[in-house]
Write a protein that holds these residues in place. Sequence first.
Motif, PDB file in Angstrom:
ATOM      1  N   VAL A 169     -36.696  17.451  -3.031  1.00  0.00           N
ATOM      2  CA  VAL A 169     -35.304  17.018  -3.142  1.00  0.00           C
ATOM      3  C   VAL A 169     -35.220  15.584  -3.646  1.00  0.00           C
ATOM      4  O   VAL A 169     -34.349  15.237  -4.432  1.00  0.00           O
ATOM      5  CB  VAL A 169     -34.588  17.170  -1.782  1.00  0.00           C
ATOM      6  CG1 VAL A 169     -33.208  16.551  -1.826  1.00  0.00           C
ATOM      7  CG2 VAL A 169     -34.505  18.630  -1.396  1.00  0.00           C
ATOM      8  N   GLU A 170     -36.149  14.752  -3.219  1.00  0.00           N
ATOM      9  CA  GLU A 170     -36.114  13.343  -3.624  1.00  0.00           C
ATOM     10  C   GLU A 170     -36.365  13.164  -5.118  1.00  0.00           C
ATOM     11  O   GLU A 170     -36.095  12.097  -5.661  1.00  0.00           O
ATOM     12  CB  GLU A 170     -37.102  12.522  -2.797  1.00  0.00           C
ATOM     13  CG  GLU A 170     -36.758  12.463  -1.320  1.00  0.00           C
ATOM     14  CD  GLU A 170     -35.377  11.882  -1.031  1.00  0.00           C
ATOM     15  OE1 GLU A 170     -34.958  10.925  -1.714  1.00  0.00           O
ATOM     16  OE2 GLU A 170     -34.712  12.403  -0.124  1.00  0.00           O
ATOM     17  N   ALA A 171     -36.889  14.175  -5.785  1.00  0.00           N
ATOM     18  CA  ALA A 171     -37.109  14.090  -7.226  1.00  0.00           C
ATOM     19  C   ALA A 171     -35.817  14.311  -8.006  1.00  0.00           C
ATOM     20  O   ALA A 171     -35.741  13.996  -9.192  1.00  0.00           O
ATOM     21  CB  ALA A 171     -38.167  15.100  -7.660  1.00  0.00           C
ATOM     22  N   LEU A 172     -34.784  14.837  -7.344  1.00  0.00           N
ATOM     23  CA  LEU A 172     -33.491  15.025  -8.000  1.00  0.00           C
ATOM     24  C   LEU A 172     -32.851  13.675  -8.304  1.00  0.00           C
ATOM     25  O   LEU A 172     -33.102  12.694  -7.598  1.00  0.00           O
ATOM     26  CB  LEU A 172     -32.554  15.834  -7.092  1.00  0.00           C
ATOM     27  CG  LEU A 172     -32.974  17.266  -6.770  1.00  0.00           C
ATOM     28  CD1 LEU A 172     -32.048  17.853  -5.711  1.00  0.00           C
ATOM     29  CD2 LEU A 172     -32.961  18.109  -8.028  1.00  0.00           C
ATOM     30  N   PRO A 173     -32.002  13.608  -9.305  1.00  0.00           N
ATOM     31  CA  PRO A 173     -31.298  12.354  -9.584  1.00  0.00           C
ATOM     32  C   PRO A 173     -30.498  11.896  -8.352  1.00  0.00           C
ATOM     33  O   PRO A 173     -29.940  12.705  -7.609  1.00  0.00           O
ATOM     34  CB  PRO A 173     -30.363  12.712 -10.745  1.00  0.00           C
ATOM     35  CG  PRO A 173     -30.976  13.917 -11.374  1.00  0.00           C
ATOM     36  CD  PRO A 173     -31.662  14.665 -10.259  1.00  0.00           C
ATOM     37  N   ALA A 174     -30.449  10.582  -8.158  1.00  0.00           N
ATOM     38  CA  ALA A 174     -29.798  10.006  -6.973  1.00  0.00           C
ATOM     39  C   ALA A 174     -28.354  10.488  -6.829  1.00  0.00           C
ATOM     40  O   ALA A 174     -27.904  10.802  -5.725  1.00  0.00           O
ATOM     41  CB  ALA A 174     -29.853   8.486  -7.038  1.00  0.00           C
ATOM     42  N   ARG A 175     -27.625  10.542  -7.918  1.00  0.00           N
ATOM     43  CA  ARG A 175     -26.222  10.961  -7.859  1.00  0.00           C
ATOM     44  C   ARG A 175     -26.082  12.403  -7.360  1.00  0.00           C
ATOM     45  O   ARG A 175     -25.207  12.703  -6.557  1.00  0.00           O
ATOM     46  CB  ARG A 175     -25.577  10.793  -9.221  1.00  0.00           C
ATOM     47  CG  ARG A 175     -24.102  11.025  -9.217  1.00  0.00           C
ATOM     48  CD  ARG A 175     -23.512  10.166 -10.321  1.00  0.00           C
ATOM     49  NE  ARG A 175     -22.121   9.986 -10.205  1.00  0.00           N
ATOM     50  CZ  ARG A 175     -21.545   8.905  -9.695  1.00  0.00           C
ATOM     51  NH1 ARG A 175     -22.259   7.958  -9.177  1.00  0.00           N
ATOM     52  NH2 ARG A 175     -20.254   8.771  -9.714  1.00  0.00           N
ATOM     53  N   LEU A 183     -24.841  16.325  -3.016  1.00  0.00           N
ATOM     54  CA  LEU A 183     -25.297  17.402  -2.133  1.00  0.00           C
ATOM     55  C   LEU A 183     -25.191  16.981  -0.658  1.00  0.00           C
ATOM     56  O   LEU A 183     -24.809  17.772   0.189  1.00  0.00           O
ATOM     57  CB  LEU A 183     -26.738  17.796  -2.481  1.00  0.00           C
ATOM     58  CG  LEU A 183     -26.921  18.516  -3.823  1.00  0.00           C
ATOM     59  CD1 LEU A 183     -28.400  18.663  -4.153  1.00  0.00           C
ATOM     60  CD2 LEU A 183     -26.220  19.863  -3.815  1.00  0.00           C
ATOM     61  N   ARG A 184     -25.530  15.721  -0.362  1.00  0.00           N
ATOM     62  CA  ARG A 184     -25.402  15.233   1.016  1.00  0.00           C
ATOM     63  C   ARG A 184     -23.938  15.205   1.441  1.00  0.00           C
ATOM     64  O   ARG A 184     -23.607  15.572   2.560  1.00  0.00           O
ATOM     65  CB  ARG A 184     -26.020  13.843   1.142  1.00  0.00           C
ATOM     66  CG  ARG A 184     -27.524  13.852   1.169  1.00  0.00           C
ATOM     67  CD  ARG A 184     -28.100  12.468   1.447  1.00  0.00           C
ATOM     68  NE  ARG A 184     -29.530  12.479   1.309  1.00  0.00           N
ATOM     69  CZ  ARG A 184     -30.210  11.919   0.326  1.00  0.00           C
ATOM     70  NH1 ARG A 184     -29.587  11.222  -0.613  1.00  0.00           N
ATOM     71  NH2 ARG A 184     -31.520  11.995   0.277  1.00  0.00           N
ATOM     72  N   ALA A 185     -23.063  14.766   0.536  1.00  0.00           N
ATOM     73  CA  ALA A 185     -21.632  14.702   0.850  1.00  0.00           C
ATOM     74  C   ALA A 185     -21.076  16.094   1.144  1.00  0.00           C
ATOM     75  O   ALA A 185     -20.161  16.237   1.968  1.00  0.00           O
ATOM     76  CB  ALA A 185     -20.865  14.044  -0.292  1.00  0.00           C
ATOM     77  N   LEU A 186     -21.630  17.096   0.509  1.00  0.00           N
ATOM     78  CA  LEU A 186     -21.205  18.476   0.731  1.00  0.00           C
ATOM     79  C   LEU A 186     -21.873  19.092   1.960  1.00  0.00           C
ATOM     80  O   LEU A 186     -21.581  20.225   2.321  1.00  0.00           O
ATOM     81  CB  LEU A 186     -21.511  19.331  -0.495  1.00  0.00           C
ATOM     82  CG  LEU A 186     -20.700  18.998  -1.757  1.00  0.00           C
ATOM     83  CD1 LEU A 186     -21.278  19.735  -2.967  1.00  0.00           C
ATOM     84  CD2 LEU A 186     -19.242  19.362  -1.548  1.00  0.00           C
ATOM     85  N   GLY A 187     -22.789  18.338   2.576  1.00  0.00           N
ATOM     86  CA  GLY A 187     -23.481  18.845   3.752  1.00  0.00           C
ATOM     87  C   GLY A 187     -24.605  19.817   3.427  1.00  0.00           C
ATOM     88  O   GLY A 187     -25.047  20.571   4.286  1.00  0.00           O
ATOM     89  N   LEU A 188     -25.066  19.803   2.188  1.00  0.00           N
ATOM     90  CA  LEU A 188     -26.118  20.728   1.774  1.00  0.00           C
ATOM     91  C   LEU A 188     -27.514  20.137   1.925  1.00  0.00           C
ATOM     92  O   LEU A 188     -28.499  20.841   1.747  1.00  0.00           O
ATOM     93  CB  LEU A 188     -25.875  21.171   0.333  1.00  0.00           C
ATOM     94  CG  LEU A 188     -24.552  21.915   0.112  1.00  0.00           C
ATOM     95  CD1 LEU A 188     -24.327  22.170  -1.369  1.00  0.00           C
ATOM     96  CD2 LEU A 188     -24.543  23.212   0.896  1.00  0.00           C
ATOM     97  N   LEU A 189     -27.604  18.871   2.215  1.00  0.00           N
ATOM     98  CA  LEU A 189     -28.909  18.230   2.475  1.00  0.00           C
ATOM     99  C   LEU A 189     -28.887  17.567   3.816  1.00  0.00           C
ATOM    100  O   LEU A 189     -27.926  17.058   4.278  1.00  0.00           O
ATOM    101  CB  LEU A 189     -29.227  17.165   1.410  1.00  0.00           C
ATOM    102  CG  LEU A 189     -29.540  17.642   0.018  1.00  0.00           C
ATOM    103  CD1 LEU A 189     -29.859  16.461  -0.880  1.00  0.00           C
ATOM    104  CD2 LEU A 189     -30.719  18.597   0.028  1.00  0.00           C
ATOM    105  N   ALA A 208     -44.661   8.549  -2.538  1.00  0.00           N
ATOM    106  CA  ALA A 208     -45.074   9.868  -3.028  1.00  0.00           C
ATOM    107  C   ALA A 208     -44.032  10.918  -2.669  1.00  0.00           C
ATOM    108  O   ALA A 208     -43.664  11.757  -3.487  1.00  0.00           O
ATOM    109  CB  ALA A 208     -46.430  10.247  -2.446  1.00  0.00           C
ATOM    110  N   ALA A 209     -43.540  10.868  -1.429  1.00  0.00           N
ATOM    111  CA  ALA A 209     -42.538  11.855  -0.999  1.00  0.00           C
ATOM    112  C   ALA A 209     -41.238  11.676  -1.758  1.00  0.00           C
ATOM    113  O   ALA A 209     -40.518  12.639  -1.987  1.00  0.00           O
ATOM    114  CB  ALA A 209     -42.290  11.733   0.498  1.00  0.00           C
ATOM    115  N   ALA A 210     -40.938  10.451  -2.144  1.00  0.00           N
ATOM    116  CA  ALA A 210     -39.687  10.178  -2.850  1.00  0.00           C
ATOM    117  C   ALA A 210     -39.679  10.792  -4.249  1.00  0.00           C
ATOM    118  O   ALA A 210     -38.629  10.963  -4.838  1.00  0.00           O
ATOM    119  CB  ALA A 210     -39.444   8.677  -2.944  1.00  0.00           C
ATOM    120  N   THR A 211     -40.849  11.124  -4.775  1.00  0.00           N
ATOM    121  CA  THR A 211     -40.908  11.692  -6.123  1.00  0.00           C
ATOM    122  C   THR A 211     -41.123  13.200  -6.104  1.00  0.00           C
ATOM    123  O   THR A 211     -41.334  13.805  -7.140  1.00  0.00           O
ATOM    124  CB  THR A 211     -42.029  11.030  -6.939  1.00  0.00           C
ATOM    125  OG1 THR A 211     -43.274  11.257  -6.275  1.00  0.00           O
ATOM    126  CG2 THR A 211     -41.780   9.555  -7.126  1.00  0.00           C
TER     127      THR A 211
END
Length: 140
Positions: free
Chosen positions: A123-129, A134-140, A117-120
């Motif tokens: 933030v988790e509802a955003l496309p994986a890419r 965003l994680r690579a940029l340090g924003l998540l 449920a949390a995965a949908t």
Amino acid sequence: MLHLIKLSVGPKDVGQLRDIQARRAVAEPPLRHQTRTMPKRAAEILAGGSIYWVVAGFLQVRQRILDIREEAWDDGSPCTGLVLDPELVPVAARPVKPFQGWRYLEPEAAPPDVSAAAATEGVEALPARLRQELRALGLL
């Protein structure tokens, strides 16, 4: 209990890992990952451990390890087969630097599971890419 952590080489996202494993499970059951060395702490892993997959630079999913057995590569040389539960369980993603082979992962260092449920939601509802960028940029 003890876990393993392993880089998933090839798949660019969890969906590709799922597809590759689904084909492999049908072609050569049971689903397993072959690795060069036998874990010395196999008994601890078999007491409820999982393999945590690093996909595209992020630890993203885990699979329960059902069995660890001696096998052979196609050329006949010995290897170890990690028999895996086909279910990929999402975990709280975090970046991981590249490494070779697999490593032990103590339970207290393992990321928590993310519910379906949390995965949908959020933030988790955003496309994986997009989440990866965003994680690579340090924003998540």
